[in-house]
Every structure is written in C-alpha cells, then in structure tokens.
Design an enzyme around this catalytic site. Structure first.
Site, PDB file in Angstrom:
ATOM      1  N   TYR A   1       0.800  -1.242   0.000  1.00 53.35           N
ATOM      2  CA  TYR A   1       0.000   0.000   0.000  1.00 53.35           C
ATOM      3  C   TYR A   1       0.826   1.283   0.000  1.00 53.35           C
ATOM      4  O   TYR A   1       0.506   2.220  -0.748  1.00 53.35           O
ATOM      5  CB  TYR A   1      -1.050  -0.025   1.126  1.00 53.35           C
ATOM      6  CG  TYR A   1      -2.255  -0.833   0.700  1.00 53.35           C
ATOM      7  CD1 TYR A   1      -3.342  -0.222   0.078  1.00 53.35           C
ATOM      8  CD2 TYR A   1      -2.275  -2.210   0.845  1.00 53.35           C
ATOM      9  CE1 TYR A   1      -4.428  -0.971  -0.368  1.00 53.35           C
ATOM     10  CE2 TYR A   1      -3.346  -2.973   0.402  1.00 53.35           C
ATOM     11  CZ  TYR A   1      -4.424  -2.343  -0.200  1.00 53.35           C
ATOM     12  OH  TYR A   1      -5.487  -3.087  -0.655  1.00 53.35           O
TER      13      TYR A   1
ATOM     14  N   GLU B   1      -8.951  -6.837   3.897  1.00 52.61           N
ATOM     15  CA  GLU B   1      -8.192  -7.932   3.274  1.00 52.61           C
ATOM     16  C   GLU B   1      -7.613  -8.868   4.327  1.00 52.61           C
ATOM     17  O   GLU B   1      -7.572 -10.085   4.135  1.00 52.61           O
ATOM     18  CB  GLU B   1      -7.094  -7.358   2.363  1.00 52.61           C
ATOM     19  CG  GLU B   1      -7.714  -6.876   1.052  1.00 52.61           C
ATOM     20  CD  GLU B   1      -6.889  -5.875   0.262  1.00 52.61           C
ATOM     21  OE1 GLU B   1      -5.650  -5.809   0.461  1.00 52.61           O
ATOM     22  OE2 GLU B   1      -7.479  -5.128  -0.549  1.00 52.61           O
TER      23      GLU B   1
ATOM     24  N   ARG C   1      -4.550 -14.842 -13.383  1.00 52.11           N
ATOM     25  CA  ARG C   1      -5.866 -14.614 -13.988  1.00 52.11           C
ATOM     26  C   ARG C   1      -6.935 -15.201 -13.075  1.00 52.11           C
ATOM     27  O   ARG C   1      -6.670 -16.134 -12.329  1.00 52.11           O
ATOM     28  CB  ARG C   1      -5.983 -15.320 -15.338  1.00 52.11           C
ATOM     29  CG  ARG C   1      -5.081 -14.797 -16.432  1.00 52.11           C
ATOM     30  CD  ARG C   1      -5.500 -13.421 -16.924  1.00 52.11           C
ATOM     31  NE  ARG C   1      -4.683 -13.017 -18.060  1.00 52.11           N
ATOM     32  CZ  ARG C   1      -3.465 -12.469 -17.965  1.00 52.11           C
ATOM     33  NH1 ARG C   1      -2.922 -12.248 -16.785  1.00 52.11           N
ATOM     34  NH2 ARG C   1      -2.794 -12.139 -19.060  1.00 52.11           N
TER      35      ARG C   1
HETATM   36  C1  HEM Z   1      -7.378  -4.437  -8.855  1.00 49.96           C
HETATM   37  C2  HEM Z   1      -8.360  -0.311  -6.500  1.00 49.96           C
HETATM   38  C3  HEM Z   1      -4.337  -0.874  -3.906  1.00 49.96           C
HETATM   39  C4  HEM Z   1      -2.983  -4.462  -6.834  1.00 49.96           C
HETATM   40  C5  HEM Z   1      -7.987  -3.286  -8.413  1.00 49.96           C
HETATM   41  C6  HEM Z   1      -9.254  -2.790  -8.920  1.00 49.96           C
HETATM   42  C7  HEM Z   1      -9.522  -1.633  -8.282  1.00 49.96           C
HETATM   43  C8  HEM Z   1      -8.434  -1.385  -7.355  1.00 49.96           C
HETATM   44  C9  HEM Z   1     -10.735  -0.752  -8.482  1.00 49.96           C
HETATM   45  C10 HEM Z   1     -10.116  -3.483  -9.979  1.00 49.96           C
HETATM   46  C11 HEM Z   1     -10.924  -4.517  -9.248  1.00 49.96           C
HETATM   47  C12 HEM Z   1     -11.426  -5.631 -10.095  1.00 49.96           C
HETATM   48  O1  HEM Z   1     -10.678  -6.121 -10.962  1.00 49.96           O
HETATM   49  O2  HEM Z   1     -12.554  -6.061  -9.890  1.00 49.96           O
HETATM   50  C13 HEM Z   1      -7.373  -0.126  -5.557  1.00 49.96           C
HETATM   51  C14 HEM Z   1      -7.342   0.951  -4.589  1.00 49.96           C
HETATM   52  C15 HEM Z   1      -6.211   0.788  -3.858  1.00 49.96           C
HETATM   53  C16 HEM Z   1      -5.526  -0.377  -4.378  1.00 49.96           C
HETATM   54  C17 HEM Z   1      -8.420   2.037  -4.453  1.00 49.96           C
HETATM   55  C18 HEM Z   1      -5.677   1.622  -2.734  1.00 49.96           C
HETATM   56  C19 HEM Z   1      -6.411   2.182  -1.789  1.00 49.96           C
HETATM   57  C20 HEM Z   1      -3.606  -1.882  -4.476  1.00 49.96           C
HETATM   58  C21 HEM Z   1      -2.304  -2.309  -4.059  1.00 49.96           C
HETATM   59  C22 HEM Z   1      -1.908  -3.300  -4.908  1.00 49.96           C
HETATM   60  C23 HEM Z   1      -2.987  -3.511  -5.839  1.00 49.96           C
HETATM   61  C24 HEM Z   1      -1.544  -1.739  -2.868  1.00 49.96           C
HETATM   62  C25 HEM Z   1      -0.591  -4.041  -4.915  1.00 49.96           C
HETATM   63  C26 HEM Z   1       0.443  -3.612  -5.561  1.00 49.96           C
HETATM   64  C27 HEM Z   1      -4.065  -4.754  -7.625  1.00 49.96           C
HETATM   65  C28 HEM Z   1      -4.057  -5.807  -8.628  1.00 49.96           C
HETATM   66  C29 HEM Z   1      -5.329  -5.801  -9.216  1.00 49.96           C
HETATM   67  C30 HEM Z   1      -6.074  -4.744  -8.552  1.00 49.96           C
HETATM   68  C31 HEM Z   1      -2.883  -6.720  -8.971  1.00 49.96           C
HETATM   69  C32 HEM Z   1      -5.825  -6.660 -10.377  1.00 49.96           C
HETATM   70  C33 HEM Z   1      -5.523  -5.888 -11.620  1.00 49.96           C
HETATM   71  C34 HEM Z   1      -5.614  -6.698 -12.868  1.00 49.96           C
HETATM   72  O3  HEM Z   1      -5.491  -7.921 -12.802  1.00 49.96           O
HETATM   73  O4  HEM Z   1      -5.784  -6.080 -13.920  1.00 49.96           O
HETATM   74  N1  HEM Z   1      -7.524  -2.422  -7.466  1.00 49.96           N
HETATM   75  N2  HEM Z   1      -6.259  -0.901  -5.399  1.00 49.96           N
HETATM   76  N3  HEM Z   1      -3.995  -2.636  -5.559  1.00 49.96           N
HETATM   77  N4  HEM Z   1      -5.287  -4.145  -7.616  1.00 49.96           N
HETATM   78 FE1  HEM Z   1      -5.793  -2.582  -6.466  1.00 49.96          FE
END
Ligand code: HEM
Length: 392
Positions: free
Chosen positions: A95, A137, A201
């Site tokens: 984060y 989480e 995936r």
């Molecule tokens: C996916 C928001 C922090 C890694 C997502 C999605 C959203 C989101 C809206 C799409 C959800 C979906 O696929 O249904 C956020 C917000 C964060 C945050 C608001 C902070 C407050 C993080 C962090 C990481 C991360 C810290 C780690 C590095 C990912 C990954 C995906 C994802 C790997 C899937 C993306 C993909 O496969 O295309 N996140 N996220 N996120 N997030 Fe976050």
C-alpha cells in the site's frame, strides 16, 4: 481523521478527478512499474494495455472522493475489490508503494508541488482508505480456505465448445477440495515457459459446490490473444499441476424464495451455471429462468449440461443465438430485444444475476431497469476490472 479543510479540499478535486482521473492513474502505473517491475507479476498486463485497470482505479478514487465523509458507503465496492486483491496476494506492505506513486502522479499531471494542500489532503485520505482495504483484506486472508497459492492437479480436460475448455482440478492425493459459494472465482498463477513474469488470472468456478473438485471453463481469448487462456488450452494436460489461490468473490446467489433469473452472455455462463446447479439441488421447487446468449451454436458452451438439468415446468432454459448457423436454432435469434427479454421473464418479483461482456450487460441492465426492475434486485459481475453499469 481528516480535517474539515482536508475534506473540502478533496471534495474540490471531484471535477478534476472526473476529467483527469484516468490520465493520473495511467501515469501512476507507468511510473510504478518502471521503478517496481516486480509488481508486474501481480497485474494483468492486458488490462493495462486496454486501459481498463487505470479506468477502474480512477473510478474507485473518484468514488472515494465523492463519499469522503461517509466512507462506509463504499464498503461494498471495497469488499469486491478486496476479494480480488486477496485472491491475487496483495499485501499490506504494497500500500505505501501504491500511495507514493499515486501522489507523485497526481502532482505531475495536475502540476502541483508536493506541499500543495491538494496533495497533502489526498495523502491523508489515501492513508485512511488504504487502512480500510488492509483491514478488510486481513479478515479475508484469515477466512480463506488456504493461504497463498497451492498446487492443484488437472484431473480432466474437456472441450465444451469450439472456444471453451473445462479443466477439472483436484488435489494430488484426491482429498476433497473445500467447498465454495457458486459465483466465486479462483486465481491461477501461471508460470509460462519463456515468460519473464508470472501471470495471474481469475476464472469462475463453473461446477456445483461440494463435489470435492473445482472446475474452471476457460474461453480461448483471441483479440487480444489471451496469453494464459491459450497456454491452458494448448499446453496444459491431465496430470499437470498449476498454482491456484482459494475461492474468492461476493457475486453469490441468495437462497431466497423469489424466482431466479440468470442472464448470461458468452463465457459469462460459467458462474451462473454453478449457481443454477446449486439452486436445482438445494431449492428444487424454486422457479428458474436461464437466458443464455451466445454468438452461434458452435460456441455454445456447456449447453448439453444445462439442458440435462432442465427437468421441470418451472425451470426454463432459453437460448439466444446472435448469429445462428441454422435458421431455426434456439429460442430467439439476433440481438436480444426488450420485448423478447420481457417475454422470457417471470411475472413475479425475481432476483436477477447477469454475467457477460460489458456491452451485453449494459444492454440487459438497461432493459431490466426500463421494465421497472429495481437496481437492488440486479446483481452482476464483470470479467476483468470492475466497472459500474451506469443508470441511463
Ligand atoms: C485491482 C483499486 C491498492 C494491486 C484493483 C481494482 C480496483 C483497485 C478498483 C479493480 C478490481 C477488479 O478487478 O474487480 C485499488 C485501490 C487501492 C488499491 C483504491 C488503494 C487504496 C492496491 C495495491 C496493490 C494492488 C496496494 C498491490 C500492488 C491490484 C491488482 C489488481 C487490482 C494486482 C488486479 C488488476 C488486474 O489484474 O488487472 N484495485 N487498489 N492494488 N489491484 Fe488494487
């Protein structure tokens, strides 16, 4: 706690986020991956190229700004994202990295210096939002059926149509796998020979729960070419072992008395089939209407299996062929129209579940809403980064 001043500063950025949000998040990902290429093991590279992930992140930031005074309002969305994060393996220590690059991207795109009140207010807000995610989480990690990714063995591989292949997964020693809630998905971490990064995936579980095995039914993606789906179709065979995280997701069927309506487009049939199987077993007298829209007979995945489950008058399986090969195939031909859809639906108040391509879901959602069905009776799941269906 945010100060009143910080809250009003964040609110003032709502129009800016509306206009420049995706530019900020696109820039954010570029910068973050340049400095932290190891994070490319977590993210789906296709969703970066199509821009869907930057769009989804921008939208969630926008929603956070809109609801900054009552963040509980975004908790359902946070949970949905947190399920995805948990299934991928996002950790608390990630984060601060995301926070740092997000603020830098905001600074650069909006041309602000690091002491600007907008950056300070967003820094504080990000900390609060990140803490909510981390806590949700943490609870999900504790509740998950297993930690991290574990090896599962391919027990059976079966073609369901020209494009869809099912993989039956079990344990090495044939011990039954934990049950799951129909509608949930699992993440695969694919280690593909010649690929620099691992590729994660999500695939919905397509069989009924409680069978001891899991089944995923994978569509071979062609445009753009699906790295993982093609690898699974062409190179993974019975006896091979692949890495999976525990079932995740909250797109699950409510076992109420209301008639159930399942509306699938293409491979979106997979989570709905699992729901259908559960309901046929646990609530055999519940009326079910399953509308399955596909391009044509050749890509009509899992049709026979659904047909076998159609046993009673109160269970209807309706096939919509958009471009049929045979003139009399299916119950409806061409793009579904509002009149046709309404003619398939039950008269009583029902629960609706949608899954399929975005355009299909938006069209069906609009038709249901125009027919007066309340939004809270319609649940849907996107394959790929979560978007929200807009109210037209
Ligand atoms: C996916 C928001 C922090 C890694 C997502 C999605 C959203 C989101 C809206 C799409 C959800 C979906 O696929 O249904 C956020 C917000 C964060 C945050 C608001 C902070 C407050 C993080 C962090 C990481 C991360 C810290 C780690 C590095 C990912 C990954 C995906 C994802 C790997 C899937 C993306 C993909 O496969 O295309 N996140 N996220 N996120 N997030 Fe976050």
């Amino acid at each position: 706690m945010l100060t009143d001043q910080q809250i009003s500063t964040i609110k003032a950025t709502i129009p800016v986020l509306e206009e420049h949000g995706t530019t900020v998040t696109t820039h954010f990902y570029k910068k973050m991956f340049a400095d932290h290429p190891e994070l490319l093991n977590l993210f789906n590279h296709v969703n970066q190229e199509t821009g869907n992930q930057p769009k989804a992140l921008a939208y969630s930031l926008y929603q956070s700004a809109v609801h900054i005074e009552q963040l509980e309002a975004i908790l359902p969305v946070v949970k949905q994202i947190a399920h995805k994060h948990r299934s991928i393996g996002v950790q608390a220590e990630h984060y601060p990295i995301v926070g740092e690059y997000l603020l830098k991207a905001m600074q650069e795109i909006l041309d602000l210096n690091e002491n600007d009140p907008v950056i300070e207010a967003w820094g504080a807000a990000y900390g609060i939002i990140a803490d909510i995610f981390i806590q949700v989480e943490q609870e999900m990690y504790e509740a998950a059926a297993w930690d991290d990714f574990r090896p599962l063995k391919v027990k059976k591989k079966e073609a369901e149509s020209e494009e869809i292949m099912s993989f039956y997964l079990g344990t090495e020693n044939d011990e039954p796998l934990p049950s799951f809630a129909p509608g949930q998905y699992i993440s695969i971490k694919a280690e593909i020979p010649g690929e620099k990064y691992q590729h994660i995936r999500q695939y919905s579980l397509s069989d009924a729960p409680g069978r001891g095995h899991y089944r995923i039914s994978v569509k071979r993606e062609k445009q753009p070419e699906g790295l993982v789906s093609n690898y699974l179709h062409d190179h993974v065979e019975v006896g091979d072992t692949l890495l999976f995280s525990a079932p995740a997701g909250d797109f699950t069927v409510q076992e109420t008395e209301a008639p159930l309506v399942l509306l699938s487009g293409g491979v979106g049939v997979t989570p709905l089939l699992s729901m259908y199987k559960l309901v046929r077993e646990s609530q055999p007298s519940r009326p079910v209407t399953f509308v399955q829209a596909v391009r044509n007979e050749n890509v009509h995945g899992l049709a026979e299996e659904i047909a076998e489950l159609k046993q009673d008058d109160h269970v209807r399986h309706i096939t919509v062929y958009e471009e049929p090969e045979k003139a009399d195939a299916g119950d409806f031909q061409g793009r579904l129209t509002p009149d046709a859809l309404l003619s398939f639906l039950p008269d009583e108040e029902a629960e609706y579940y949608l899954c399929g391509p975005e355009l299909f879901m938006q069209a069906v959602y609009d038709m249901l809403r125009e027919a007066g069905i309340p939004a809270e009776r319609i649940s849907y799941e996107f394959f790929g980064p979560t978007m929200t269906l807009v109210e037209n």
